[in-house]
Design an enzyme around this catalytic site. Structure first.
Site, PDB file in Angstrom:
ATOM      1  N   SER A  24      -4.266  14.391   2.326  1.00 10.13           N
ATOM      2  CA  SER A  24      -3.238  13.175   2.381  1.00 10.13           C
ATOM      3  C   SER A  24      -3.512  12.853   3.515  1.00 10.13           C
ATOM      4  O   SER A  24      -3.036  13.661   4.817  1.00 10.13           O
ATOM      5  CB  SER A  24      -2.339  14.221   2.031  1.00 10.13           C
ATOM      6  OG  SER A  24      -1.365  13.636   2.478  1.00 10.13           O
ATOM      7  N   LYS A  75       1.670  16.345 -10.143  1.00 11.94           N
ATOM      8  CA  LYS A  75       3.500  15.311 -10.605  1.00 11.94           C
ATOM      9  C   LYS A  75       3.672  15.169 -11.690  1.00 11.94           C
ATOM     10  O   LYS A  75       4.372  15.045 -11.688  1.00 11.94           O
ATOM     11  CB  LYS A  75       2.250  13.812  -9.894  1.00 11.94           C
ATOM     12  CG  LYS A  75       1.739  13.548  -9.438  1.00 11.94           C
ATOM     13  CD  LYS A  75       1.288  11.928  -8.901  1.00 11.94           C
ATOM     14  CE  LYS A  75       0.845  11.262  -7.409  1.00 11.94           C
ATOM     15  NZ  LYS A  75       0.291  10.511  -7.727  1.00 11.94           N
ATOM     16  N   ASP A 111       6.501   5.848  -6.188  1.00 13.47           N
ATOM     17  CA  ASP A 111       4.935   5.147  -6.325  1.00 13.47           C
ATOM     18  C   ASP A 111       5.252   3.407  -7.019  1.00 13.47           C
ATOM     19  O   ASP A 111       4.610   2.722  -6.784  1.00 13.47           O
ATOM     20  CB  ASP A 111       3.881   5.900  -7.019  1.00 13.47           C
ATOM     21  CG  ASP A 111       2.650   7.047  -6.550  1.00 13.47           C
ATOM     22  OD1 ASP A 111       2.870   6.950  -5.287  1.00 13.47           O
ATOM     23  OD2 ASP A 111       2.592   7.798  -7.076  1.00 13.47           O
ATOM     24  N   GLY A 135      -7.003   1.367 -16.268  1.00 13.84           N
ATOM     25  CA  GLY A 135      -7.504   2.461 -16.000  1.00 13.84           C
ATOM     26  C   GLY A 135      -5.637   3.084 -16.423  1.00 13.84           C
ATOM     27  O   GLY A 135      -5.467   1.948 -16.613  1.00 13.84           O
ATOM     28  N   ALA A 136      -5.516   4.216 -17.275  1.00 13.08           N
ATOM     29  CA  ALA A 136      -4.390   4.356 -17.758  1.00 13.08           C
ATOM     30  C   ALA A 136      -4.328   5.911 -16.414  1.00 13.08           C
ATOM     31  O   ALA A 136      -3.227   7.194 -17.944  1.00 13.08           O
ATOM     32  CB  ALA A 136      -4.637   4.770 -19.767  1.00 13.08           C
ATOM     33  N   GLY A 138      -2.390   8.104 -13.630  1.00 11.45           N
ATOM     34  CA  GLY A 138      -1.071   8.486 -12.879  1.00 11.45           C
ATOM     35  C   GLY A 138      -0.566   7.155 -12.090  1.00 11.45           C
ATOM     36  O   GLY A 138       0.606   6.528 -12.349  1.00 11.45           O
ATOM     37  N   THR A 160     -10.942   6.403 -21.132  1.00 12.99           N
ATOM     38  CA  THR A 160     -10.767   6.933 -22.140  1.00 12.99           C
ATOM     39  C   THR A 160     -10.123   5.874 -23.254  1.00 12.99           C
ATOM     40  O   THR A 160      -8.147   6.045 -22.446  1.00 12.99           O
ATOM     41  CB  THR A 160     -10.034   8.446 -21.794  1.00 12.99           C
ATOM     42  OG1 THR A 160     -11.227   8.662 -21.293  1.00 12.99           O
ATOM     43  CG2 THR A 160      -9.755   9.357 -23.271  1.00 12.99           C
ATOM     44  N   TYR A 232      -7.243   2.662  -1.048  1.00 11.14           N
ATOM     45  CA  TYR A 232      -7.239   1.656   0.401  1.00 11.14           C
ATOM     46  C   TYR A 232      -8.093   2.396   1.167  1.00 11.14           C
ATOM     47  O   TYR A 232      -8.113   1.762   2.654  1.00 11.14           O
ATOM     48  CB  TYR A 232      -5.722   2.061   1.254  1.00 11.14           C
ATOM     49  CG  TYR A 232      -5.701   4.024   1.222  1.00 11.14           C
ATOM     50  CD1 TYR A 232      -4.791   4.884   0.067  1.00 11.14           C
ATOM     51  CD2 TYR A 232      -6.139   4.193   1.838  1.00 11.14           C
ATOM     52  CE1 TYR A 232      -5.180   5.975   0.173  1.00 11.14           C
ATOM     53  CE2 TYR A 232      -6.176   6.143   1.952  1.00 11.14           C
ATOM     54  CZ  TYR A 232      -5.070   6.552   0.824  1.00 11.14           C
ATOM     55  OH  TYR A 232      -5.711   8.079   0.635  1.00 11.14           O
TER      56      TYR A 232
HETATM   57  P1  ATR Z   1      -4.201   8.391 -10.803  1.00 11.98           P
HETATM   58  O1  ATR Z   1      -3.168   9.688 -10.422  1.00 11.98           O
HETATM   59  O2  ATR Z   1      -4.762   8.196  -9.218  1.00 11.98           O
HETATM   60  O3  ATR Z   1      -4.479   7.320 -10.580  1.00 11.98           O
HETATM   61  P2  ATR Z   1      -5.285   9.616 -12.618  1.00 11.98           P
HETATM   62  O4  ATR Z   1      -4.575   9.770 -13.049  1.00 11.98           O
HETATM   63  O5  ATR Z   1      -7.017  11.157 -12.265  1.00 11.98           O
HETATM   64  O6  ATR Z   1      -6.104   9.259 -11.127  1.00 11.98           O
HETATM   65  O7  ATR Z   1      -6.295   8.185 -13.202  1.00 11.98           O
HETATM   66  C1  ATR Z   1      -7.648   7.948 -12.929  1.00 11.98           C
HETATM   67  C2  ATR Z   1      -8.615   6.469 -13.493  1.00 11.98           C
HETATM   68  O8  ATR Z   1      -9.553   6.331 -13.141  1.00 11.98           O
HETATM   69  C3  ATR Z   1      -8.415   7.184 -15.153  1.00 11.98           C
HETATM   70  O9  ATR Z   1      -7.613   5.996 -15.690  1.00 11.98           O
HETATM   71  C4  ATR Z   1     -10.012   6.905 -15.288  1.00 11.98           C
HETATM   72  O10 ATR Z   1     -10.597   7.108 -16.770  1.00 11.98           O
HETATM   73  P3  ATR Z   1     -10.293   7.660 -18.163  1.00 11.98           P
HETATM   74  O11 ATR Z   1      -9.034   8.459 -18.354  1.00 11.98           O
HETATM   75  O12 ATR Z   1     -11.586   7.447 -18.855  1.00 11.98           O
HETATM   76  O13 ATR Z   1     -10.737   9.552 -16.946  1.00 11.98           O
HETATM   77  C5  ATR Z   1     -10.429   6.043 -14.304  1.00 11.98           C
HETATM   78  N1  ATR Z   1     -11.253   6.360 -14.198  1.00 11.98           N
HETATM   79  C6  ATR Z   1     -11.837   7.305 -12.909  1.00 11.98           C
HETATM   80  N2  ATR Z   1     -13.216   7.204 -12.898  1.00 11.98           N
HETATM   81  C7  ATR Z   1     -13.724   5.936 -13.516  1.00 11.98           C
HETATM   82  C8  ATR Z   1     -15.324   4.992 -13.975  1.00 11.98           C
HETATM   83  N3  ATR Z   1     -15.775   5.855 -13.449  1.00 11.98           N
HETATM   84  N4  ATR Z   1     -15.030   4.279 -14.531  1.00 11.98           N
HETATM   85  C9  ATR Z   1     -13.350   3.791 -15.410  1.00 11.98           C
HETATM   86  N5  ATR Z   1     -12.914   4.733 -14.897  1.00 11.98           N
HETATM   87  C10 ATR Z   1     -12.152   5.630 -14.261  1.00 11.98           C
END
Ligand code: ATR
Length: 289
Positions: A24, A75, A111, A135-136, A138, A160, A232
């Site tokens: 962290s 979280k 955030d 991405g979807a 947090g 997903t 980052y």
């Molecule tokens: P954060 O809090 O940083 O958003 P998280 O909730 O674990 O972390 O989310 C990670 C995101 O990265 C998710 O959208 C994940 O996709 P899945 O929901 O399908 O797991 C995405 N992600 C991680 N590795 C990936 C990859 N190799 N290709 C595409 N998406 C990826």
């Protein structure tokens, strides 16, 4: 407070909980501004196993810990143990900052506004824009909810697909923005990018050591696109490098990280921290380039 001999019986404690927590950046940036403002606080990190989360929250009250940052994987789960939660954090479904007000624990999500502020500060206009979010998880949830207030359209692409659709559905219930959740694949990226104004990567793809394949081929980026990557480390991901080459304006994730920390710090202490100092201390600490 890096000068430990100045810790006294009245020094107030701030902390971050997560699992794991060793990497962290929060102690580094918060202690830098505690020193700078000469406040009688100290900021430390606790590795809290998910099975012990409730006990840890009881501990905040028992020990009178004044402010707490919450990171992965707590979280969402921490919310059930709090006395009050800010409406935006309820919508997002995640809390990353807690304030202990005389034994009442209040949760917020800094955030969300951290990301919005970072974009606005570098001149990125949000009003009436089409935003494509990769991405979807947090981070995507926080960003999508905070930008939904101003954007015209938001498209969420996720590996997903169900998570993208669920997030889109949650946002529809709270906002008037046009929103879609679709599968993250090359075809959809290409199609949706054509008329997008802003592209935001919230996936971990591109994070150091950068062994992942490229999600967005350089050729589909266009010069009137603003590209924001929440990663980052490195400061400039492959996506941002490609975007720069294609003439896009770019923003990396460090400002969002600093903004969420600075908002938390100000909420807890009532003092405005020096954001540039926080940023430089992280760059120094990580040896970022
Ligand atoms: P954060 O809090 O940083 O958003 P998280 O909730 O674990 O972390 O989310 C990670 C995101 O990265 C998710 O959208 C994940 O996709 P899945 O929901 O399908 O797991 C995405 N992600 C991680 N590795 C990936 C990859 N190799 N290709 C595409 N998406 C990826």
């Amino acid at each position: 407070m890096s000068n430990y001999s100045s810790i006294t019986g009245s020094t107030k404690i701030l902390c971050v909980i997560g699992h794991p927590i060793g990497h962290s950046m929060s102690p580094t940036m918060h202690n830098a501004v505690i020193d700078d403002l000469k406040l009688d606080y100290i900021y430390i990190a606790f590795d809290v196993h998910p099975d012990l989360l409730e006990k840890a929250v009881d501990g905040f009250k028992a020990l009178g810990i004044k402010g707490i940052n919450v990171t992965i994987p707590h979280k969402i789960n921490v919310m059930q143990y709090l006395d009050e939660i800010d409406p935006l954090a309820i919508k997002i479904g995640a809390v990353n900052t807690i304030k202990n007000e005389d034994g009442r624990l209040i949760g917020k999500n800094t955030d969300a506004l951290g990301a919005k502020r970072a974009l606005i500060n570098v001149g990125c206009r949000l009003r009436s824009k089409k935003i494509l979010i990769l991405g979807a998880g947090g981070a995507a949830r926080a960003i999508a909810f905070s930008l939904a207030e101003e954007a015209k359209e938001i498209v969420i692409l996720n590996r997903t697909v169900k998570k993208a659709q669920n997030l889109a559905q949650n946002i529809i219930e709270h906002s008037k923005v046009i929103i879609k959740g679709k599968h993250l694949n090359q075809q959809n990226i290409k199609e949706e990018l054509k008329d997008s104004n802003i592209l935001i990567n919230t996936t971990s793809v591109g994070m150091k050591p950068q062994e992942d394949p490229v999600l967005v081929p350089k050729e589909v980026l266009h010069s009137d696109l603003f590209v924001f990557d929440v990663i980052y480390n490195p400061l400039e991901t492959r996506l941002l490098e490609d975007a720069k080459k294609m003439g896009c304006k770019i923003l990396g994730g460090l400002d969002m990280l600093v903004n969420q920390g600075a908002s938390a710090f100000e909420w807890w202490t009532g003092k405005k921290p020096n954001r540039l100092l926080m940023k430089n201390r992280i760059i120094e600490f990580l040896g970022l380039k």
